[in-house]
Design a protein around this motif. Structure first.
Motif, mmCIF file in Angstrom:
data_model
loop_
_atom_site.group_PDB
_atom_site.id
_atom_site.type_symbol
_atom_site.label_atom_id
_atom_site.label_comp_id
_atom_site.label_asym_id
_atom_site.label_seq_id
_atom_site.Cartn_x
_atom_site.Cartn_y
_atom_site.Cartn_z
ATOM 1 N N GLN A 12 0.835 -1.198 0.000
ATOM 2 C CA GLN A 12 0.000 0.000 0.000
ATOM 3 C C GLN A 12 0.874 1.254 0.000
ATOM 4 N N ALA A 13 0.315 2.334 -0.498
ATOM 5 C CA ALA A 13 1.028 3.604 -0.481
ATOM 6 C C ALA A 13 1.481 3.935 0.931
ATOM 7 N N GLY A 14 2.719 4.399 1.034
ATOM 8 C CA GLY A 14 3.293 4.688 2.332
ATOM 9 C C GLY A 14 4.079 3.529 2.919
ATOM 10 N N GLY A 15 3.953 2.380 2.316
ATOM 11 C CA GLY A 15 4.648 1.197 2.805
ATOM 12 C C GLY A 15 6.077 1.107 2.307
ATOM 13 N N SER A 16 6.708 -0.011 2.638
ATOM 14 C CA SER A 16 8.118 -0.208 2.308
ATOM 15 C C SER A 16 8.338 -1.567 1.659
ATOM 16 N N ILE A 68 20.110 3.022 -1.501
ATOM 17 C CA ILE A 68 20.819 1.919 -2.132
ATOM 18 C C ILE A 68 22.073 1.620 -1.329
ATOM 19 N N SER A 69 22.379 0.344 -1.210
ATOM 20 C CA SER A 69 23.589 -0.070 -0.508
ATOM 21 C C SER A 69 24.170 -1.285 -1.217
ATOM 22 N N ARG A 70 25.410 -1.588 -0.879
ATOM 23 C CA ARG A 70 26.113 -2.619 -1.632
ATOM 24 C C ARG A 70 27.056 -3.371 -0.708
ATOM 25 N N ASP A 71 27.162 -4.660 -0.927
ATOM 26 C CA ASP A 71 28.132 -5.506 -0.238
ATOM 27 C C ASP A 71 29.100 -6.003 -1.303
ATOM 28 N N ASN A 72 30.264 -5.380 -1.377
ATOM 29 C CA ASN A 72 31.223 -5.742 -2.430
ATOM 30 C C ASN A 72 31.712 -7.191 -2.294
ATOM 31 N N ALA A 73 31.863 -7.649 -1.069
ATOM 32 C CA ALA A 73 32.365 -9.010 -0.856
ATOM 33 C C ALA A 73 31.381 -10.052 -1.381
ATOM 34 N N LYS A 74 30.087 -9.742 -1.294
ATOM 35 C CA LYS A 74 29.059 -10.683 -1.727
ATOM 36 C C LYS A 74 28.489 -10.334 -3.100
ATOM 37 N N ASN A 75 28.984 -9.263 -3.698
ATOM 38 C CA ASN A 75 28.491 -8.821 -5.006
ATOM 39 C C ASN A 75 26.974 -8.660 -5.017
ATOM 40 N N THR A 76 26.470 -8.029 -3.983
ATOM 41 C CA THR A 76 25.042 -7.808 -3.872
ATOM 42 C C THR A 76 24.733 -6.318 -3.737
ATOM 43 N N VAL A 77 23.538 -5.964 -4.156
ATOM 44 C CA VAL A 77 23.065 -4.601 -4.001
ATOM 45 C C VAL A 77 21.649 -4.650 -3.451
ATOM 46 N N LEU A 78 21.357 -3.742 -2.541
ATOM 47 C CA LEU A 78 20.044 -3.665 -1.925
ATOM 48 C C LEU A 78 19.423 -2.309 -2.222
ATOM 49 N N LEU A 79 18.127 -2.295 -2.374
ATOM 50 C CA LEU A 79 17.396 -1.041 -2.529
ATOM 51 C C LEU A 79 16.274 -1.035 -1.495
ATOM 52 N N GLN A 80 16.435 -0.204 -0.489
ATOM 53 C CA GLN A 80 15.394 -0.037 0.510
ATOM 54 C C GLN A 80 14.464 1.074 0.051
ATOM 55 N N MET A 81 13.200 0.725 -0.129
ATOM 56 C CA MET A 81 12.221 1.679 -0.642
ATOM 57 C C MET A 81 11.195 1.972 0.438
ATOM 58 N N ASN A 82 11.181 3.201 0.907
ATOM 59 C CA ASN A 82 10.231 3.634 1.929
ATOM 60 C C ASN A 82 9.277 4.669 1.360
ATOM 61 N N GLN A 113 16.433 -10.141 -14.274
ATOM 62 C CA GLN A 113 15.211 -10.522 -14.966
ATOM 63 C C GLN A 113 14.044 -9.588 -14.687
ATOM 64 N N GLY A 114 14.163 -8.689 -13.747
ATOM 65 C CA GLY A 114 13.080 -7.772 -13.435
ATOM 66 C C GLY A 114 12.185 -8.322 -12.341
ATOM 67 N N THR A 115 11.769 -7.432 -11.456
ATOM 68 C CA THR A 115 10.852 -7.811 -10.386
ATOM 69 C C THR A 115 9.773 -6.737 -10.277
ATOM 70 N N GLN A 116 8.529 -7.190 -10.176
ATOM 71 C CA GLN A 116 7.399 -6.257 -10.190
ATOM 72 C C GLN A 116 7.197 -5.628 -8.815
ATOM 73 N N VAL A 117 7.062 -4.323 -8.813
ATOM 74 C CA VAL A 117 6.684 -3.577 -7.613
ATOM 75 C C VAL A 117 5.370 -2.860 -7.922
ATOM 76 N N THR A 118 4.362 -3.137 -7.114
ATOM 77 C CA THR A 118 3.055 -2.526 -7.301
ATOM 78 C C THR A 118 2.661 -1.821 -6.011
ATOM 79 N N VAL A 119 2.363 -0.542 -6.119
ATOM 80 C CA VAL A 119 1.967 0.253 -4.966
ATOM 81 C C VAL A 119 0.525 0.693 -5.168
ATOM 82 N N SER A 120 -0.328 0.254 -4.273
ATOM 83 C CA SER A 120 -1.747 0.588 -4.384
ATOM 84 C C SER A 120 -2.048 1.850 -3.587
ATOM 85 N N SER A 121 -3.034 2.587 -4.071
ATOM 86 C CA SER A 121 -3.392 3.851 -3.408
ATOM 87 C C SER A 121 -4.451 3.645 -2.353
#
Length: 121
Positions: A12-16, A68-82, A113-121
């Motif tokens: 929902q809108a306002g979520g994370s 956005i944050s990154r762990d170089n040792a693990k070759n990972t990237v995170l996106l925290q969306m608030n 491959q893409g991941t769907q993010v859907t935010v409802s109002s």
């Protein structure tokens, strides 16, 4: 090089939500990792990117809400969306700019491959 993304969903809108992406395969180094998104009938756009040295760049529309944050040792990237908004609804793609060998100077672009993010109002 394979990029495995996860973490999309419906909120929902306002979520994370938090997106993660892990790179695997044979390569020398990853210059930068980031997230792009594409909404229906719109062009793909940059959301956020982080370099190996942790420099970041964000789309104006997500500044102050996404991290956005990154762990170089693990070759990972995170996106925290608030504070998600309906306008954030899109398919989110992980991107990595990869140097395949130590002497390569121009990185190669790889996409998840893409991941769907859907935010409802």
């Amino acid at each position: 090089v394979q990029l495995q993304a996860s973490g999309g969903g419906l909120v929902q809108a306002g979520g994370s939500l938090r997106l993660s992406c892990a790179a695997s395969g044979m390569f020398s180094s990853i210059v930068a990792m980031g997230w792009y998104r594409q909404a229906p009938e719109k062009q793909r756009e940059l959301v956020a990117i982080i370099t190996k040295g942790s420099s970041t760049n964000y789309a104006d529309s997500v500044k102050g809400r996404f991290t956005i944050s990154r762990d170089n040792a693990k070759n990972t990237v995170l996106l925290q969306m608030n504070s998600l908004k309906p306008n954030d609804t899109a398919v989110y793609y992980c991107n990595a700019k990869v140097l395949m060998t130590p002497w390569q100077t121009i990185p190669v672009n790889y996409w998840g491959q893409g991941t769907q993010v859907t935010v409802s109002s």
